[in-house]
Design a protein around this motif. Sequence first.
Motif, PDB file in Angstrom:
ATOM      1  N   ALA A 143     -48.578 -16.066  35.771  1.00  0.00           N
ATOM      2  CA  ALA A 143     -48.723 -17.049  34.689  1.00  0.00           C
ATOM      3  C   ALA A 143     -50.185 -17.478  34.520  1.00  0.00           C
ATOM      4  CB  ALA A 143     -47.843 -18.262  34.948  1.00  0.00           C
TER       5      ALA A 143
ATOM      6  N   TYR B   8     -48.374 -25.271  34.263  1.00  0.00           N
ATOM      7  CA  TYR B   8     -48.063 -24.632  35.556  1.00  0.00           C
ATOM      8  C   TYR B   8     -49.110 -23.567  35.887  1.00  0.00           C
ATOM      9  CZ  TYR B   8     -45.917 -21.339  38.773  1.00  0.00           C
ATOM     10  OH  TYR B   8     -45.697 -20.476  39.817  1.00  0.00           O
TER      11      TYR B   8
ATOM     12  N   ASN C 159     -42.214 -11.462  38.776  1.00  0.00           N
ATOM     13  CA  ASN C 159     -40.959 -12.234  38.825  1.00  0.00           C
ATOM     14  C   ASN C 159     -40.241 -12.084  40.172  1.00  0.00           C
ATOM     15  OD1 ASN C 159     -41.633 -12.210  35.968  1.00  0.00           O
ATOM     16  ND2 ASN C 159     -39.604 -13.081  35.681  1.00  0.00           N
TER      17      ASN C 159
ATOM     18  N   HIS D  91     -33.617 -19.195  35.866  1.00  0.00           N
ATOM     19  CA  HIS D  91     -34.034 -17.800  35.961  1.00  0.00           C
ATOM     20  C   HIS D  91     -32.927 -16.834  35.537  1.00  0.00           C
ATOM     21  CE1 HIS D  91     -36.878 -19.867  38.673  1.00  0.00           C
ATOM     22  NE2 HIS D  91     -37.723 -19.072  38.046  1.00  0.00           N
ATOM     23  N   LEU D  92     -33.378 -15.751  34.961  1.00  0.00           N
ATOM     24  CA  LEU D  92     -32.444 -14.822  34.331  1.00  0.00           C
ATOM     25  C   LEU D  92     -31.374 -14.278  35.290  1.00  0.00           C
ATOM     26  CD1 LEU D  92     -31.645 -13.169  31.820  1.00  0.00           C
ATOM     27  CD2 LEU D  92     -33.210 -11.384  32.617  1.00  0.00           C
TER      28      LEU D  92
ATOM     29  N   LEU E 296     -28.654 -16.650  36.516  1.00  0.00           N
ATOM     30  CA  LEU E 296     -27.815 -17.098  35.395  1.00  0.00           C
ATOM     31  C   LEU E 296     -26.826 -16.003  34.990  1.00  0.00           C
ATOM     32  CD1 LEU E 296     -30.391 -19.025  33.148  1.00  0.00           C
ATOM     33  CD2 LEU E 296     -28.552 -19.987  34.543  1.00  0.00           C
TER      34      LEU E 296
ATOM     35  N   GLU F  56     -27.459 -16.414  27.497  1.00  0.00           N
ATOM     36  CA  GLU F  56     -28.241 -16.285  26.268  1.00  0.00           C
ATOM     37  C   GLU F  56     -29.354 -15.268  26.476  1.00  0.00           C
ATOM     38  OE1 GLU F  56     -28.226 -20.569  24.095  1.00  0.00           O
ATOM     39  OE2 GLU F  56     -29.421 -20.429  25.917  1.00  0.00           O
TER      40      GLU F  56
ATOM     41  N   PHE G  59     -32.901 -14.609  25.176  1.00  0.00           N
ATOM     42  CA  PHE G  59     -33.914 -15.330  24.403  1.00  0.00           C
ATOM     43  C   PHE G  59     -34.804 -14.359  23.634  1.00  0.00           C
ATOM     44  CE2 PHE G  59     -33.759 -18.695  27.993  1.00  0.00           C
ATOM     45  CZ  PHE G  59     -32.703 -19.348  27.377  1.00  0.00           C
TER      46      PHE G  59
ATOM     47  N   CYS H 285     -37.502  -9.175  26.158  1.00  0.00           N
ATOM     48  CA  CYS H 285     -38.717  -9.293  26.988  1.00  0.00           C
ATOM     49  C   CYS H 285     -38.665  -8.382  28.203  1.00  0.00           C
ATOM     50  CB  CYS H 285     -38.861 -10.724  27.500  1.00  0.00           C
ATOM     51  SG  CYS H 285     -39.481 -11.857  26.292  1.00  0.00           S
TER      52      CYS H 285
ATOM     53  N   ARG I 158     -40.120  -7.682  32.061  1.00  0.00           N
ATOM     54  CA  ARG I 158     -40.738  -8.321  33.225  1.00  0.00           C
ATOM     55  C   ARG I 158     -40.792  -7.342  34.398  1.00  0.00           C
ATOM     56  NH1 ARG I 158     -41.933 -11.176  29.873  1.00  0.00           N
ATOM     57  NH2 ARG I 158     -41.653 -13.410  29.570  1.00  0.00           N
TER      58      ARG I 158
ATOM     59  N   ARG J 222     -37.756 -17.988  23.619  1.00  0.00           N
ATOM     60  CA  ARG J 222     -38.104 -19.189  24.389  1.00  0.00           C
ATOM     61  C   ARG J 222     -39.610 -19.390  24.259  1.00  0.00           C
ATOM     62  NH1 ARG J 222     -36.645 -19.134  30.719  1.00  0.00           N
ATOM     63  NH2 ARG J 222     -38.444 -17.753  30.735  1.00  0.00           N
TER      64      ARG J 222
ATOM     65  N   ASP K  45     -42.955 -17.483  26.122  1.00  0.00           N
ATOM     66  CA  ASP K  45     -42.618 -16.223  26.796  1.00  0.00           C
ATOM     67  C   ASP K  45     -43.446 -15.064  26.249  1.00  0.00           C
ATOM     68  OD1 ASP K  45     -40.733 -16.858  28.694  1.00  0.00           O
ATOM     69  OD2 ASP K  45     -38.997 -16.445  27.416  1.00  0.00           O
TER      70      ASP K  45
ATOM     71  N   LEU L 196     -44.692  -8.565  30.786  1.00  0.00           N
ATOM     72  CA  LEU L 196     -45.545  -8.870  31.946  1.00  0.00           C
ATOM     73  C   LEU L 196     -45.241  -7.853  33.032  1.00  0.00           C
ATOM     74  CD1 LEU L 196     -45.076 -12.758  32.220  1.00  0.00           C
ATOM     75  CD2 LEU L 196     -47.173 -11.577  31.529  1.00  0.00           C
TER      76      LEU L 196
HETATM   77  N1  UFG Z   1     -34.248 -15.168  29.874  1.00  0.00           N
HETATM   78  C1  UFG Z   1     -33.202 -15.042  28.975  1.00  0.00           C
HETATM   79  N2  UFG Z   1     -32.139 -15.876  29.114  1.00  0.00           N
HETATM   80  C2  UFG Z   1     -32.058 -16.820  30.100  1.00  0.00           C
HETATM   81  C3  UFG Z   1     -33.142 -16.933  31.012  1.00  0.00           C
HETATM   82  C4  UFG Z   1     -34.223 -16.090  30.872  1.00  0.00           C
HETATM   83  O1  UFG Z   1     -33.229 -14.226  28.068  1.00  0.00           O
HETATM   84  O2  UFG Z   1     -31.067 -17.550  30.148  1.00  0.00           O
HETATM   85  C5  UFG Z   1     -35.394 -14.254  29.746  1.00  0.00           C
HETATM   86  C6  UFG Z   1     -36.705 -14.971  29.570  1.00  0.00           C
HETATM   87  O3  UFG Z   1     -36.928 -15.252  28.221  1.00  0.00           O
HETATM   88  C7  UFG Z   1     -37.690 -13.960  30.169  1.00  0.00           C
HETATM   89  C8  UFG Z   1     -36.875 -13.242  31.236  1.00  0.00           C
HETATM   90  O4  UFG Z   1     -35.521 -13.533  30.950  1.00  0.00           O
HETATM   91  O5  UFG Z   1     -38.035 -13.037  29.181  1.00  0.00           O
HETATM   92  C9  UFG Z   1     -37.181 -13.742  32.626  1.00  0.00           C
HETATM   93  O6  UFG Z   1     -37.085 -15.144  32.623  1.00  0.00           O
HETATM   94  P1  UFG Z   1     -37.125 -16.028  33.960  1.00  0.00           P
HETATM   95  O7  UFG Z   1     -36.947 -17.447  33.526  1.00  0.00           O
HETATM   96  O8  UFG Z   1     -36.181 -15.467  34.936  1.00  0.00           O
HETATM   97  O9  UFG Z   1     -38.571 -15.779  34.516  1.00  0.00           O
HETATM   98  P2  UFG Z   1     -39.979 -16.026  33.786  1.00  0.00           P
HETATM   99  O10 UFG Z   1     -40.476 -14.661  33.443  1.00  0.00           O
HETATM  100  O11 UFG Z   1     -39.932 -16.981  32.682  1.00  0.00           O
HETATM  101  O12 UFG Z   1     -40.751 -16.810  34.913  1.00  0.00           O
HETATM  102  C10 UFG Z   1     -41.300 -16.213  35.992  1.00  0.00           C
HETATM  103  C11 UFG Z   1     -41.407 -17.211  37.154  1.00  0.00           C
HETATM  104  C12 UFG Z   1     -42.443 -18.274  36.859  1.00  0.00           C
HETATM  105  C13 UFG Z   1     -43.729 -17.614  36.478  1.00  0.00           C
HETATM  106  C14 UFG Z   1     -43.474 -16.749  35.271  1.00  0.00           C
HETATM  107  C15 UFG Z   1     -44.714 -16.094  34.756  1.00  0.00           C
HETATM  108  O13 UFG Z   1     -40.161 -17.797  37.374  1.00  0.00           O
HETATM  109  O14 UFG Z   1     -42.639 -19.082  37.989  1.00  0.00           O
HETATM  110  O15 UFG Z   1     -42.559 -15.740  35.643  1.00  0.00           O
HETATM  111  O16 UFG Z   1     -44.524 -15.813  33.398  1.00  0.00           O
HETATM  112  F1  UFG Z   1     -44.661 -18.535  36.162  1.00  0.00           F
END
Ligand code: UFG
Length: 327
Positions: free
Chosen positions: A118, A140, A169, A188-189, A192, A205, A207, A218, A220, A280, A283, A287
Amino acid sequence: MRVLVTGGAGYVGSHAAKWLAESGHHVVIVDSLAEGHRQAVGKLPLIEVNLHDHERIAAILKEHAIEAVMHFAAFAYVGVSVHEPATYYHNNVVGTLALLEAMRAAGVNRIVFSSTCATYGIPTRVPISEDHPQNPINPYGFTKLVIERALADYSHAYGLGYAALRYFNASGAAADGTIGEDHDPETHLIPLVLQVALGQREDVEIFGTDYPTPDGTCVRDYIHVDDLATAHLAAMEKLKPGTQMKLNLGTGRGVSVQEVVDICRAVTGHRIPTRVAPRREGDPPELVANALAAKRVLGWQAKYQEMRGIIESAWAWHGKHPSGYDD
Ligand code: UFG
């Protein structure tokens, strides 16, 4: 080595602490238990203390003759940090500066720091290598970047040896099923999606399905927590006074949200209904780490290269602990 693990009752910290102890290191955990779980530390010594109490931390460092610190304690919800920046700066920045003061007072000059992808913000090129500009787009990410900067300055001025490990991730759970991921609230995806398979949610969902990625969702780079743990160990063992290390921790492989859901369906045998939701905020579309530097510098590489293995380990944990830790 004798190692202080801050945030050792949290998700990544507990896996690293377990790995350290199993590798023969002497571990002492400090955790405020604001987010962590007592059960996640198992039989390892846990001291309930906040990092802001730097005099107490300095005393703990001296009393246990600590040689290196692994610093995981931090708040890590990107979305919350946007609405509550004060909490994030206070905990992640002020708390870490207090820890660094305690380390100086106790003469401990090695630290492995949990940083994050991030700190890069919206990438201009993928895969992301360590020399990519760091322009975070949320508080953050800024809190982590501020500390990366402080570490560099402390290293220059005081001879601190540090490794800033930028995770992609974090995912999965310990192979033996004893510890895993338990956040409240869960955002977190993977957890969930698995909650749907457990019958705790009706659907998940997605996103955004209109991203410029192969399937529109997206992408990751999911890295197993045990792989993060081994990288921390390798980094710690390489630290000398004045060492400066900034390394990405990822697999170099991108997986889309849709692919995560599909693999979860295959692993759990559940149909896992999904619902398309708006993007969301904040996002980035993709990455993915260039993790070659960690391989070159640490001789480290993620063992979990396949997403299926990561999800199987998460499923084993969530299946056995459907409500997470008892506390
Ligand atoms: N997502 C969904 N539906 C959900 C939850 C998440 O589609 O209900 C998607 C998000 O939009 C994202 C992907 O799943 O594209 C992963 O989401 P997470 O929330 O699991 O993880 P993030 O990539 O948002 O976050 C992670 C770490 C953070 C860090 C970030 C850097 O949890 O601490 O990567 O971008 F900062």
